[in-house]
Design a protein around this motif. Structure first.
Motif, mmCIF file in Angstrom:
data_model
loop_
_atom_site.group_PDB
_atom_site.id
_atom_site.type_symbol
_atom_site.label_atom_id
_atom_site.label_comp_id
_atom_site.label_asym_id
_atom_site.label_seq_id
_atom_site.Cartn_x
_atom_site.Cartn_y
_atom_site.Cartn_z
ATOM 1 N N GLN A 13 9.281 -9.154 -8.424
ATOM 2 C CA GLN A 13 8.455 -8.848 -7.257
ATOM 3 C C GLN A 13 7.857 -10.116 -6.657
ATOM 4 N N VAL A 14 7.457 -11.050 -7.516
ATOM 5 C CA VAL A 14 6.910 -12.305 -7.002
ATOM 6 C C VAL A 14 7.992 -13.083 -6.258
ATOM 7 N N LYS A 15 9.212 -13.089 -6.789
ATOM 8 C CA LYS A 15 10.305 -13.753 -6.075
ATOM 9 C C LYS A 15 10.506 -13.133 -4.695
ATOM 10 N N THR A 16 10.447 -11.816 -4.637
ATOM 11 C CA THR A 16 10.573 -11.145 -3.341
ATOM 12 C C THR A 16 9.452 -11.568 -2.408
ATOM 13 N N ASN A 17 8.222 -11.603 -2.905
ATOM 14 C CA ASN A 17 7.077 -11.933 -2.061
ATOM 15 C C ASN A 17 7.088 -13.399 -1.643
ATOM 16 N N LEU A 18 7.495 -14.286 -2.543
ATOM 17 C CA LEU A 18 7.629 -15.695 -2.162
ATOM 18 C C LEU A 18 8.743 -15.855 -1.124
ATOM 19 N N GLY A 19 9.814 -15.084 -1.289
ATOM 20 C CA GLY A 19 10.899 -15.131 -0.311
ATOM 21 C C GLY A 19 10.453 -14.716 1.077
ATOM 22 N N VAL A 20 9.503 -13.792 1.143
ATOM 23 C CA VAL A 20 8.956 -13.378 2.432
ATOM 24 C C VAL A 20 8.174 -14.527 3.076
ATOM 25 N N LEU A 21 7.404 -15.255 2.287
ATOM 26 C CA LEU A 21 6.687 -16.413 2.823
ATOM 27 C C LEU A 21 7.671 -17.483 3.287
ATOM 28 N N GLN A 22 8.761 -17.616 2.570
ATOM 29 C CA GLN A 22 9.795 -18.573 2.934
ATOM 30 C C GLN A 22 10.445 -18.201 4.267
ATOM 31 N N SER A 23 10.824 -16.943 4.415
ATOM 32 C CA SER A 23 11.532 -16.525 5.624
ATOM 33 C C SER A 23 10.603 -16.365 6.825
ATOM 34 N N THR A 24 9.348 -15.992 6.579
ATOM 35 C CA THR A 24 8.416 -15.738 7.679
ATOM 36 C C THR A 24 7.769 -17.016 8.195
ATOM 37 N N PHE A 25 7.374 -17.893 7.277
ATOM 38 C CA PHE A 25 6.603 -19.069 7.666
ATOM 39 C C PHE A 25 7.312 -20.397 7.418
ATOM 40 N N GLY A 26 8.495 -20.362 6.825
ATOM 41 C CA GLY A 26 9.206 -21.606 6.561
ATOM 42 C C GLY A 26 8.649 -22.384 5.393
ATOM 43 N N VAL A 27 8.027 -21.694 4.435
ATOM 44 C CA VAL A 27 7.538 -22.364 3.228
ATOM 45 C C VAL A 27 8.710 -23.052 2.535
ATOM 46 N N THR A 28 8.504 -24.306 2.122
ATOM 47 C CA THR A 28 9.579 -25.094 1.522
ATOM 48 C C THR A 28 9.401 -25.332 0.033
ATOM 49 N N GLY A 29 8.210 -25.081 -0.497
ATOM 50 C CA GLY A 29 7.990 -25.350 -1.914
ATOM 51 C C GLY A 29 6.794 -24.598 -2.463
ATOM 52 N N VAL A 30 6.700 -24.602 -3.800
ATOM 53 C CA VAL A 30 5.596 -23.964 -4.514
ATOM 54 C C VAL A 30 4.951 -24.992 -5.435
ATOM 55 N N ASP A 31 3.648 -25.106 -5.333
ATOM 56 C CA ASP A 31 2.856 -26.028 -6.134
ATOM 57 C C ASP A 31 2.250 -25.267 -7.311
ATOM 58 N N PHE A 32 2.358 -25.838 -8.507
ATOM 59 C CA PHE A 32 1.845 -25.217 -9.724
ATOM 60 C C PHE A 32 0.521 -25.867 -10.109
ATOM 61 N N ASP A 33 -0.567 -25.173 -9.837
ATOM 62 C CA ASP A 33 -1.910 -25.667 -10.184
ATOM 63 C C ASP A 33 -2.380 -24.915 -11.429
ATOM 64 N N TYR A 34 -1.686 -25.175 -12.536
ATOM 65 C CA TYR A 34 -1.961 -24.485 -13.799
ATOM 66 C C TYR A 34 -2.973 -25.314 -14.595
ATOM 67 N N GLU A 35 -4.174 -24.769 -14.776
ATOM 68 C CA GLU A 35 -5.256 -25.502 -15.436
ATOM 69 C C GLU A 35 -5.793 -24.663 -16.591
ATOM 70 N N SER A 36 -5.234 -24.896 -17.769
ATOM 71 C CA SER A 36 -5.644 -24.142 -18.948
ATOM 72 C C SER A 36 -7.016 -24.589 -19.414
ATOM 73 N N GLN A 37 -7.787 -23.632 -19.872
ATOM 74 C CA GLN A 37 -9.113 -23.935 -20.412
ATOM 75 C C GLN A 37 -9.151 -23.871 -21.934
ATOM 76 N N ASP A 38 -8.010 -23.550 -22.544
ATOM 77 C CA ASP A 38 -7.978 -23.453 -24.003
ATOM 78 C C ASP A 38 -6.744 -24.116 -24.589
ATOM 79 N N GLY A 39 -6.299 -25.209 -23.980
ATOM 80 C CA GLY A 39 -5.155 -25.948 -24.484
ATOM 81 C C GLY A 39 -3.857 -25.546 -23.821
ATOM 82 N N TYR A 40 -2.847 -26.373 -24.024
ATOM 83 C CA TYR A 40 -1.531 -26.170 -23.423
ATOM 84 C C TYR A 40 -0.529 -25.976 -24.550
#
Length: 307
Positions: free
Chosen positions: A117-144
């Motif tokens: 479902q997320v792939k589908t929703n990201l694909g909509v942002l890609q086709s509708t707005f021309g999104v070219t990439g996804v940024d991963f702002d993953y900030e763990s608070q209990d280790g990686y």
């Protein structure tokens, strides 16, 4: 116009303050297009079932953009026009969406649980707005953990399967992120999906050295990264976001000139426009910060020309 790639995290871009933003949305477009090359829409949060939210506002659900009809729920209905203007009006060439933020690792676990479902929703942002990439702002608070790494790698591969590139936005855990690079490269037929690391050099990452991170990437085998120094894009906070003014930013980037760093990013647009709204004419604009990065990174070239 900036001579280097310069990104900005667009804090609730074209949505914050809707329908009465501190600075008119069309003015925001004009200001970004006077030097910024990459706009990163921050922050996308992922809820159970794969719905995408722009901060607290429902953005995409079941493959449909959710536009506001009552001024309260859904995103600004003028979003398509504003994004079109943003992407055709000047210096901006890339539009990314950033997932996560401090304290929101649940975005990624929700993503993992609803990948299709997320792939589908990201694909909509890609086709509708021309999104070219996804940024991963993953900030763990209990280790990686190794499980965290497997998750980030799997989701990065999903991004690549859409024909999008990824960027990572770390502030700590160098070995974790270089390990992600290696795993993505190995599992994607020796093709690297991650284009850049947007290194946080503010808040919890204020002690980060872009040189140290570049060396870590350079010394990690099989990442598929050809130029580790150009791969690291350091970012700094602006006035209004607990950061400094353009003069201090220029000095910071002058200290990086000549080592191979080729761009930078700004944290964040909301701080700039809040300052502009409160201080009025004379407050620094995105173009002032962009020019400061250009001037700073060009310092070594200027010095060589004088020699």
């Amino acid at each position: 116009m900036s001579a280097y790639p310069i990104a900005i995290y667009g804090n609730g871009l074209f949505q914050d303050g809707y329908p009465n933003p501190p600075i008119a949305y069309d003015v925001q477009v004009e200001q970004l297009n006077a030097g910024i090359t990459t706009v990163i829409l921050w922050s996308i949060h992922i809820h159970a079932g794969g719905d995408l939210y722009l901060n607290d506002t429902l953005f995409v659900s079941d493959g449909q953009i959710q536009y506001a009809t009552d001024g309260k729920s859904g995103v600004n209905p003028d979003f398509p026009r504003l994004i079109t203007s943003l992407m055709t009006g000047g210096s901006v060439k890339d539009l990314l969406v950033s997932v996560g933020a401090w304290g929101t690792t649940s975005d990624f676990s929700a993503w993992l649980a609803a990948r299709d479902q997320v792939k589908t929703n990201l694909g909509v942002l890609q086709s509708t707005f021309g999104v070219t990439g996804v940024d991963f702002d993953y900030e763990s608070q209990d280790g990686y953990t190794s499980a965290d790494q497997s998750m980030i790698v799997a989701l990065t591969l999903d991004v690549g399967s859409l024909g999008l590139f990824a960027t990572y936005c770390p502030y700590t855990a160098t070995d974790f992120w270089t390990g992600c690079l290696t795993a993505v490269y190995q599992q994607n037929n020796q093709q690297q999906i991650v284009r850049l690391m947007n290194l946080q050099c503010y808040a919890g990452g204020s002690g980060n050295s872009p040189t140290d991170w570049a060396r870590a990437v350079q010394n990690t085998p099989d990442t598929g990264v050809a130029d580790a120094y150009a791969f690291i894009v350091p970012g700094y906070a602006v006035i209004g976001a607990d950061g400094g003014d353009p003069a201090s930013l220029e000095q910071t980037f002058a200290g990086l000139a000549g080592i191979g760093i080729t761009g930078g990013f700004l944290w964040n647009s909301g701080g700039i426009w809040a300052t502009e709204a409160s201080e009025g004419q004379g407050a620094p604009l995105p173009s002032d910060y962009a020019q400061a990065i250009t001037n700073g990174l060009g310092a070594s070239a200027k010095a060589s020309a004088k020699a």
